[in-house]
Motif scaffolding. Sequence first.
Motif, PDB file in Angstrom:
ATOM      1  N   ASN A  78       0.770  -0.947   0.199  1.00 45.58           N
ATOM      2  CA  ASN A  78      -0.022   0.026   0.040  1.00 45.58           C
ATOM      3  C   ASN A  78       0.959   1.318  -0.057  1.00 45.58           C
ATOM      4  N   ILE A  79       0.509   2.207  -0.831  1.00 44.95           N
ATOM      5  CA  ILE A  79       1.014   3.416  -0.677  1.00 44.95           C
ATOM      6  C   ILE A  79       0.497   4.478   0.251  1.00 44.95           C
ATOM      7  N   TRP A  80       1.360   4.999   1.113  1.00 44.39           N
ATOM      8  CA  TRP A  80       0.823   5.887   2.134  1.00 44.39           C
ATOM      9  C   TRP A  80       1.528   7.291   1.748  1.00 44.39           C
ATOM     10  N   PHE A  81       0.727   8.270   1.679  1.00 43.51           N
ATOM     11  CA  PHE A  81       1.203   9.733   1.319  1.00 43.51           C
ATOM     12  C   PHE A  81       0.345  10.806   2.078  1.00 43.51           C
ATOM     13  N   VAL A  82       1.042  11.795   1.969  1.00 44.35           N
ATOM     14  CA  VAL A  82       0.426  13.161   2.804  1.00 44.35           C
ATOM     15  C   VAL A  82       0.127  14.129   1.462  1.00 44.35           C
ATOM     16  N   ALA A  83      -0.983  14.643   1.307  1.00 49.79           N
ATOM     17  CA  ALA A  83      -1.449  15.608   0.424  1.00 49.79           C
ATOM     18  C   ALA A  83      -1.953  16.728   1.000  1.00 49.79           C
ATOM     19  N   ASP A  84      -2.073  17.589   0.234  1.00 54.37           N
ATOM     20  CA  ASP A  84      -2.782  18.904   0.693  1.00 54.37           C
ATOM     21  C   ASP A  84      -1.989  19.358   1.894  1.00 54.37           C
TER      22      ASP A  84
ATOM     23  N   PHE B  96       3.651  15.552   8.572  1.00 47.84           N
ATOM     24  CA  PHE B  96       4.678  16.150   7.480  1.00 47.84           C
ATOM     25  C   PHE B  96       5.422  15.283   6.836  1.00 47.84           C
ATOM     26  N   LYS B  97       5.759  14.284   7.424  1.00 44.01           N
ATOM     27  CA  LYS B  97       6.711  13.322   6.731  1.00 44.01           C
ATOM     28  C   LYS B  97       6.350  11.887   7.213  1.00 44.01           C
ATOM     29  N   ILE B  98       6.759  10.995   6.165  1.00 37.59           N
ATOM     30  CA  ILE B  98       6.481   9.528   6.342  1.00 37.59           C
ATOM     31  C   ILE B  98       7.728   8.875   6.248  1.00 37.59           C
ATOM     32  N   PHE B  99       8.214   8.014   6.994  1.00 40.33           N
ATOM     33  CA  PHE B  99       9.497   7.177   7.128  1.00 40.33           C
ATOM     34  C   PHE B  99       9.177   5.866   7.118  1.00 40.33           C
TER      35      PHE B  99
ATOM     36  N   TRP C 138       6.760   5.288  10.215  1.00 45.33           N
ATOM     37  CA  TRP C 138       6.874   6.188  11.052  1.00 45.33           C
ATOM     38  C   TRP C 138       6.033   7.776  10.509  1.00 45.33           C
ATOM     39  N   PHE C 139       5.165   8.401  11.267  1.00 49.26           N
ATOM     40  CA  PHE C 139       4.401   9.545  10.736  1.00 49.26           C
ATOM     41  C   PHE C 139       4.923  10.429  11.502  1.00 49.26           C
ATOM     42  N   VAL C 140       5.524  11.501  11.194  1.00 51.99           N
ATOM     43  CA  VAL C 140       6.011  12.618  11.993  1.00 51.99           C
ATOM     44  C   VAL C 140       5.267  14.013  11.737  1.00 51.99           C
ATOM     45  N   GLY C 141       4.995  14.849  12.527  1.00 53.11           N
ATOM     46  CA  GLY C 141       4.317  15.983  12.327  1.00 53.11           C
ATOM     47  C   GLY C 141       3.938  16.687  13.540  1.00 53.11           C
ATOM     48  N   PHE C 142       2.887  17.472  13.389  1.00 51.13           N
ATOM     49  CA  PHE C 142       2.391  18.311  14.559  1.00 51.13           C
ATOM     50  C   PHE C 142       1.740  17.443  15.604  1.00 51.13           C
TER      51      PHE C 142
ATOM     52  N   ALA D 285       5.562  12.134  17.088  1.00 51.94           N
ATOM     53  CA  ALA D 285       6.007  10.911  16.205  1.00 51.94           C
ATOM     54  C   ALA D 285       5.026   9.680  16.432  1.00 51.94           C
ATOM     55  N   TYR D 286       4.488   9.089  15.490  1.00 46.97           N
ATOM     56  CA  TYR D 286       3.899   7.954  15.447  1.00 46.97           C
ATOM     57  C   TYR D 286       4.097   6.884  14.613  1.00 46.97           C
ATOM     58  N   ARG D 287       3.832   5.694  15.253  1.00 45.34           N
ATOM     59  CA  ARG D 287       4.157   4.570  14.361  1.00 45.34           C
ATOM     60  C   ARG D 287       2.763   3.685  14.111  1.00 45.34           C
TER      61      ARG D 287
END
Length: 108
Positions: free
Chosen positions: A40-46, A73-76, A84-88, A91-93
């Motif tokens: 699956n492709i995870w992405f941040v948009a808008d 803001f960023k996915i790693f 990992w999802f990092v932003g306001f 950090a979340y996994r």
Amino acid sequence: MGFSKNGLYNLTGNKAENITKVKIETGKGIGSLAEDKDGNIWFVADQHFLYTYNGEKIIEHKKTKNNKSPVVFKIFKDSDNRLWFVGFGGAYRLENGRFVNVTKNGPW
């Protein structure tokens, strides 16, 4: 798969199809992108909305009372293939379909 300020594209041969054309605002584009272990492709948009593309459809992930997530803001992807999802909000996994807030004390 490719992306630009206009969206996420599925590349087939010499043809590029914008698969996010009706889902995201043109011009704000894709900010970060990662593939999970299931393809699956995870992405941040808008600028901060989180989506998944499973090869057929696009799913927006919204915060719920039981499954909070950051304003991403960023996915790693780490060496253990975890996202990992990092932003306001920190950090979340992603674990078993849930977002786990990771602080300096873990969980690692």
